[in-house]
Enzyme design. Structure first.
Site, PDB file in Angstrom:
ATOM      1  N   LYS A 287      35.088  86.514  28.531  1.00  9.71           N
ATOM      2  CA  LYS A 287      34.716  84.791  28.404  1.00  9.71           C
ATOM      3  C   LYS A 287      33.895  84.414  27.298  1.00  9.71           C
ATOM      4  CE  LYS A 287      35.900  84.797  32.996  1.00  9.71           C
ATOM      5  NZ  LYS A 287      35.791  84.285  34.346  1.00  9.71           N
TER       6      LYS A 287
ATOM      7  N   ASP B 200      34.809  85.724  40.979  1.00 10.24           N
ATOM      8  CA  ASP B 200      36.357  83.965  41.540  1.00 10.24           C
ATOM      9  C   ASP B 200      36.920  84.398  41.762  1.00 10.24           C
ATOM     10  OD1 ASP B 200      36.958  84.955  39.796  1.00 10.24           O
ATOM     11  OD2 ASP B 200      37.277  83.234  38.037  1.00 10.24           O
TER      12      ASP B 200
END
Length: 360
Positions: free
Chosen positions: A192, A227
């Site tokens: 990311k 997550d």
């Protein structure tokens, strides 16, 4: 005299009409070239049912390979050490830290058990300065710990921590981690857009705990989860039938509940529940069946991690704005989409950053 004037007007009108027609022809050609770029993109992005079945079959093959052995698949299929999920009967004050993109969140929640459920919760979202995404590990975690300490200091009277009890923190860390227990794990790699030296191969819980100690926070990290697993736990808290979760945000991932005896690479004792949550890390999936365009290939080649996270680069928010920019730039170059001059900002990579709201 009048005839001459009429002739002059007629000639001027003819010139005007000719210029207008020429302009219309030029405009039609320009939009035709722009439309051709979009048609080509649409064809290359096509995902008919037959192709989707091929992709699904390829994912299933990689899942089985990843469950069989470490490093045997493009998918991480990481054992999370989470063998039970919330029941809705939990009580007490809990903190959470969610780090997984360009922002991180800190949260506290007072749970009241089956009847009270979520009594009260508060959350703050903090942007991570760009330089910290490629700086040092200490700088990043010190910044996070300082924000968490400030958040803890604002704890109101509506939240109740039993006397003598240490605050507990659940750490949602949305990057590939090889876990060795429910509260420890070493970073496999950054994704990311993060690229921080000195963290890969290190225990991220130990690094966070060091930073918390530096802030004087009496807080223990009791769980390390991805997550996606956190999302799965939240779904199970509301509905006991939930067995899988998918993240579509800055990045993308999936997690699901697997039978522990169906995981060949699991060598520990079978958990009492018989289940084990698997973090798929499907952002790294790649296959010849995926519809890669010239824009996807160029973005990957110029990224911080060429050849990796291909699926993530195709569908996640971190990269979609950049794909759009590259398409618009080609249309500007080949079809003068914005006129004769290309807007200077359109040449700047990642200038189109979408405002993300994660779908979970």
């Amino acid at each position: 005299m009048r005839k001459a004037a009429v002739a002059a007007v007629a000639a001027a009108a003819a010139v005007g009409v000719a210029l207008l027609v020429r302009r219309q022809v030029r405009e039609a050609k320009r939009w035709g070239r722009a439309a051709a770029v979009l048609r080509d993109l649409e064809e290359r992005c096509a995902a008919p049912p037959a192709r989707l079945r091929q992709v699904a079959d390829a994912v299933a093959v990689e899942m089985h390979a990843g469950l069989a052995s470490e490093g045997g698949s493009k998918l991480g299929m990481i054992i999370s050490y989470v063998d039970s999920l919330p029941s809705g009967q939990e009580k007490g004050l809990f903190y959470a830290l969610d780090l997984g993109g360009t922002n991180f969140r800190v949260l506290r929640v007072q749970l009241g058990g089956k009847e009270g459920r979520v009594v009260k919760q508060e959350c703050e979202e903090i942007s991570i300065p760009t330089h910290l995404m490629t700086g040092s590990s200490h700088e990043l975690f010190d910044f996070i710990a300082a924000a968490l300490a400030k958040f803890v200091a604002s704890e109101g009277e509506d939240f109740h921590l039993p006397e003598g009890r240490q605050r507990e923190l659940g750490f949602t860390f949305s990057f590939p981690v090889k876990q060795s227990s429910i509260a420890s794990g070493t970073l496999i790699k950054w994704t990311k857009g993060f690229s921080i030296d000195g963290t890969v191969g290190e225990d991220v819980v130990a690094e966070l705990s060091r930073a918390l100690d530096c802030q004087g926070l009496d807080m223990k990290v009791t769980a390390l989860v991805n997550d996606t697993i956190g999302t799965l736990a939240g779904g199970r808290y509301d509905d006991n039938d939930v067995v899988a979760a998918v993240i579509l945000g800055t990045g993308t991932n999936a997690a699901y509940v697997e039978r522990a005896n169906a995981i060949p690479k699991w060598h520990g004792l079978l958990p009492k529940s018989g289940d084990m949550v698997i973090n798929m890390e499907w952002g790294n999936f790649r296959s010849t069946h995926l519809p890669l365009t010239e824009f996807d290939q160029a973005l990957d080649a110029e990224s911080l991690n060429p050849g990796e996270q291909i699926y993530e680069k195709l569908i996640s928010g971190m990269y979609l704005g950049e794909i759009v920019r590259r398409v618009l730039l080609k249309m500007a170059q080949e079809a003068s989409l914005f006129g004769d001059d290309i807007p200077p900002k359109l040449k700047i990579p990642f200038i189109l950053t979408p405002v993300l709201k994660e779908v979970r």
